[in-house]
Design an enzyme around this catalytic site. Sequence first.
Site, PDB file in Angstrom:
ATOM      1  N   HIS A  23       0.817  -1.201   0.000  1.00  0.00           N
ATOM      2  CA  HIS A  23       0.000   0.000   0.000  1.00  0.00           C
ATOM      3  C   HIS A  23       0.857   1.259   0.000  1.00  0.00           C
ATOM      4  O   HIS A  23       0.487   2.271  -0.601  1.00  0.00           O
ATOM      5  CB  HIS A  23      -0.934  -0.001   1.214  1.00  0.00           C
ATOM      6  CG  HIS A  23      -2.162  -0.823   1.005  1.00  0.00           C
ATOM      7  ND1 HIS A  23      -2.163  -2.175   1.137  1.00  0.00           N
ATOM      8  CD2 HIS A  23      -3.408  -0.482   0.621  1.00  0.00           C
ATOM      9  CE1 HIS A  23      -3.371  -2.635   0.878  1.00  0.00           C
ATOM     10  NE2 HIS A  23      -4.149  -1.635   0.555  1.00  0.00           N
ATOM     11  N   ARG A  60      -9.715   2.201  -5.109  1.00  0.00           N
ATOM     12  CA  ARG A  60      -9.422   1.151  -4.133  1.00  0.00           C
ATOM     13  C   ARG A  60     -10.170   1.463  -2.847  1.00  0.00           C
ATOM     14  O   ARG A  60      -9.655   2.132  -1.952  1.00  0.00           O
ATOM     15  CB  ARG A  60      -7.921   1.076  -3.880  1.00  0.00           C
ATOM     16  CG  ARG A  60      -7.067   0.807  -5.121  1.00  0.00           C
ATOM     17  CD  ARG A  60      -5.596   0.759  -4.739  1.00  0.00           C
ATOM     18  NE  ARG A  60      -4.734   0.452  -5.862  1.00  0.00           N
ATOM     19  CZ  ARG A  60      -4.104   1.364  -6.597  1.00  0.00           C
ATOM     20  NH1 ARG A  60      -4.263   2.657  -6.315  1.00  0.00           N
ATOM     21  NH2 ARG A  60      -3.332   1.007  -7.594  1.00  0.00           N
ATOM     22  N   ARG A  62     -13.876  -0.493  -6.851  1.00  0.00           N
ATOM     23  CA  ARG A  62     -13.691  -1.916  -6.525  1.00  0.00           C
ATOM     24  C   ARG A  62     -14.238  -2.170  -5.130  1.00  0.00           C
ATOM     25  O   ARG A  62     -13.913  -1.452  -4.179  1.00  0.00           O
ATOM     26  CB  ARG A  62     -12.205  -2.291  -6.576  1.00  0.00           C
ATOM     27  CG  ARG A  62     -11.935  -3.744  -6.226  1.00  0.00           C
ATOM     28  CD  ARG A  62     -10.474  -4.106  -6.421  1.00  0.00           C
ATOM     29  NE  ARG A  62      -9.588  -3.423  -5.499  1.00  0.00           N
ATOM     30  CZ  ARG A  62      -8.258  -3.418  -5.599  1.00  0.00           C
ATOM     31  NH1 ARG A  62      -7.674  -4.045  -6.606  1.00  0.00           N
ATOM     32  NH2 ARG A  62      -7.518  -2.783  -4.718  1.00  0.00           N
ATOM     33  N   GLU A 107      -7.898 -11.615 -12.138  1.00  0.00           N
ATOM     34  CA  GLU A 107      -6.689 -11.682 -11.314  1.00  0.00           C
ATOM     35  C   GLU A 107      -6.174 -13.098 -11.136  1.00  0.00           C
ATOM     36  O   GLU A 107      -5.020 -13.289 -10.751  1.00  0.00           O
ATOM     37  CB  GLU A 107      -6.966 -11.091  -9.931  1.00  0.00           C
ATOM     38  CG  GLU A 107      -7.389  -9.637  -9.942  1.00  0.00           C
ATOM     39  CD  GLU A 107      -7.848  -9.183  -8.566  1.00  0.00           C
ATOM     40  OE1 GLU A 107      -7.042  -8.557  -7.861  1.00  0.00           O
ATOM     41  OE2 GLU A 107      -9.013  -9.460  -8.215  1.00  0.00           O
ATOM     42  N   ASP A 113      -1.728  -9.307  -9.357  1.00  0.00           N
ATOM     43  CA  ASP A 113      -2.139 -10.626  -8.856  1.00  0.00           C
ATOM     44  C   ASP A 113      -2.134 -11.681  -9.948  1.00  0.00           C
ATOM     45  O   ASP A 113      -1.790 -12.841  -9.696  1.00  0.00           O
ATOM     46  CB  ASP A 113      -3.521 -10.544  -8.219  1.00  0.00           C
ATOM     47  CG  ASP A 113      -3.452 -10.156  -6.748  1.00  0.00           C
ATOM     48  OD1 ASP A 113      -2.496 -10.587  -6.077  1.00  0.00           O
ATOM     49  OD2 ASP A 113      -4.330  -9.424  -6.278  1.00  0.00           O
ATOM     50  N   ARG A 161       4.048 -11.980  -4.504  1.00  0.00           N
ATOM     51  CA  ARG A 161       4.407 -10.633  -4.947  1.00  0.00           C
ATOM     52  C   ARG A 161       4.953  -9.788  -3.806  1.00  0.00           C
ATOM     53  O   ARG A 161       5.503  -8.713  -4.030  1.00  0.00           O
ATOM     54  CB  ARG A 161       3.210  -9.944  -5.583  1.00  0.00           C
ATOM     55  CG  ARG A 161       2.130  -9.505  -4.636  1.00  0.00           C
ATOM     56  CD  ARG A 161       0.940  -8.943  -5.379  1.00  0.00           C
ATOM     57  NE  ARG A 161       0.317  -7.856  -4.651  1.00  0.00           N
ATOM     58  CZ  ARG A 161      -0.777  -7.222  -5.035  1.00  0.00           C
ATOM     59  NH1 ARG A 161      -1.360  -7.587  -6.153  1.00  0.00           N
ATOM     60  NH2 ARG A 161      -1.284  -6.254  -4.331  1.00  0.00           N
ATOM     61  N   CYS A 215      -5.746  -2.473 -14.841  1.00  0.00           N
ATOM     62  CA  CYS A 215      -5.574  -1.529 -13.738  1.00  0.00           C
ATOM     63  C   CYS A 215      -4.394  -1.885 -12.853  1.00  0.00           C
ATOM     64  O   CYS A 215      -4.216  -1.296 -11.791  1.00  0.00           O
ATOM     65  CB  CYS A 215      -6.846  -1.438 -12.893  1.00  0.00           C
ATOM     66  SG  CYS A 215      -7.354  -3.005 -12.160  1.00  0.00           S
TER      67      CYS A 215
END
Length: 837
Positions: A458, A564, A600, A694, A718, A728, A764
């Site tokens: 983040h 988000r 989302r 994803e 993802d 990741r 995205c």
Amino acid sequence: MASSLDILAPVDGVLVALDAVPDPVFAEGTLGDGLAIDPLGDTLHAPCDGEIVHCARTAHAVTLRSAGGVELLVHLGLDTVNLEGAGLELLVEVGQRVAAGAPLLRFDADQVAQQAMSLITPLIIAEPAGWRLTSRDAQRSGDSVRQGETIMRLEAPLETTGVDTPAASGPQATREVTLALEAGLHARPAARLRAIAHEQNVELELVHGETHVEARSLSRLMNMGLVEGDRVTLIARGERATAALDAAERLLSEAEADDPVASAAELPTAEAGAGQLAGLVASQGLAVGPLHHYVAALPTVPQAGDDPARERVALGEALESVGHSLKTALAQAKRSARRSEAEILEAHLAWLDDPALREAAEGYIDSGRSAGQAWKDALDDEAARLQATGNKLLAARVADLRDLQRQVMACLGSAPSAPEVPADAIVIADDLTPSELTALVAQHPAGICLMAGGTTSHVAILARARGVPCLVAMGAALESAEGEMAILDAERGLLEPQPDSASLEAMRTRIAEREQARGAARASASQPATTRDGRTIEVCANVAGGAEALIAAQEGADGIGLLRSEFLFLDRDSAPSVDEQRDEYQAALDALGGKPVIVRTLDIGADKQLDYLPLPSVANPALGVRGIRLWASHTELLNSQLRALLALEPLDSLRIMLPMVSGVGELRALRQRLETLAGELGVSRLPQLGVMIEVPSAALCAASLAAEADFLSIGTNDLTQYTLAMDREDPGLAAQLDVLHPAVLRLIKTTVEGAAGRCPVGVCGAAAGDPLALAVLVALGVDELSVEPSRVPAVKAALRELDAAALAEQLPTWLELDDGAAVRERVKTWLEVPVAA
């Protein structure tokens, strides 16, 4: 004897199918059949008439036996055994007879929710005694139930012949074991003992003192009250007695979840020259400025204390509170095999239990200081002593000491203000929370370098959104970096702490050239991005809320490709209300003035966690409960988000996007739920509904998804992770985790082809802002790219220079290459641009 037995809901709540419980011991039926409830009350009640045959030592579970011999386990939450009774109150005792609906145990829902894995409460038929579960009534997983409603029905056993099941024959073996289970013999290890006996086809008996218990009786096993350190004798009878004892001994004599884990991955090595430090690029950019070491501010505490006796009590309570939190976190870290995290927590507990530190703090209290100030001063003294030794190993423990200092002071004071940072400085820190990053960016640093972190964290996302150059995963060497002036090249991934004058001048020239190019791109950012061969690609922005949406509009974004919503749920003590959510989403719609805004739905899990919404601690969090999978256990939380979205105006501008969809069934269920809520709210026109691609299954099923979705959006971060089976968040794998790997590109190609003629496809993920990757994505046929707001002008400018048709002709060759690095090099050569342009 009655012919049937109704099992009643022990609490108001939402039903959860047993196989959906995020704990394999319950989900796989190891403890028995049954149902689970996500409770909305604070008291569990008896599901039928019966006798209490077991009360957990830690007050988290009760077993009662009906008149017909059926034993029912009511188990509050998941992994609540580790709470050691905190926030729990048993209202019954063993041997007591209770009527259906009688209160069994009361709990502090907030405390348990914050410290346990989950509040989901299984109701298990631990010993059916021949009774058959014939129905789970008419309810389904996700339905609401009231305490006292019938949720299961059992039918009485058929007439028996009176002949007992023959005992296992064969040799007998005996073994003594010392129990090493930290939480004692609770439900999970008891169930595993029973499973061992069944798998090995033996009779397994446990003996402790005068108590003899067969392993097939779960309640009797738990009622033995065995705790860590107890000696127990295991007796097995059958042909595989020895194998059964081997398995049982391993279970009981080894600490739970203490599985070996791989050693920490080495940090990636970039091409760092003499005097340079390498890291991973989290947010591209160039910067020059002085280095500034960031240290999070301590909580504010009173300087003086009123009464030494009261201050000593306050200090003791704070130490006890922090100790409980650390022990809970340590247990969870051990269960999840996070060895490095467990070692840090053990170090913190060791400091906390150090009598010398407490004595020093109490000495300061006696001199007139408050408990918080006394603890600060005592740990300041200890930190100074460690630093003065000159021993690097001891000095490295100062960070643990400071962390503990902050935690205890937080119990005794108020939240701190953000520390001041010089403008235009290159900030060095161990790691940052999202809120710390936001406060830091407001002070206009030139760049950020972190010892820890990942490129998809983040903090990295926020840094990109604000256009702040940022390197992460730089390691401990960064701690000693000093310099009145430094160079941050967050394109090649390098920090040069003490550059010479020629290097400084060259970097300042590069920065000036970039600013000039950005200015030109910004001037035309509001115009469409049309490639040289005539394809127009929408360029939207990824944002965290209304404020960033306004920046995106100013940068010329064609819309919001990803809002988000989870950022609205982070860094707070409880979930935002419907009104709070509506206001934030409405601000984003207002900022874009009628352009499309894709929100989302809540995507929590894996690297994104909420303190007030504990999720299962599992070995592979990225494969656990996250995204749309939250609906099974947290229906009302997501319903509130949909209600907030349906209250927006105009709904024609809103798009709702579902994360972590793996098949079309999830989309249909969500659409049905959206229609139901819209009907309740009197909303006649629904917003568009789309899904994120994803996981590989979604890409492979793109055609069926596109037939029912209004749009698809590929989350490349993802999708790359799941396709390549590489975490990741692991910096050691970052160099290989490349969206341009042919396998990932083939899944993107499959998605675009599956959606052709049905619905548009966007991207995205971070790849949309990668100069090389975006060229390949356009060649593959995507319709829209969504990037951080600051990248919108540059991406539009880059698209206008592309010949998409010519690029598409090269794709078959590129898809046959060995790996992402080979594709990246080939694309770079074909475009004749530098990698980080």
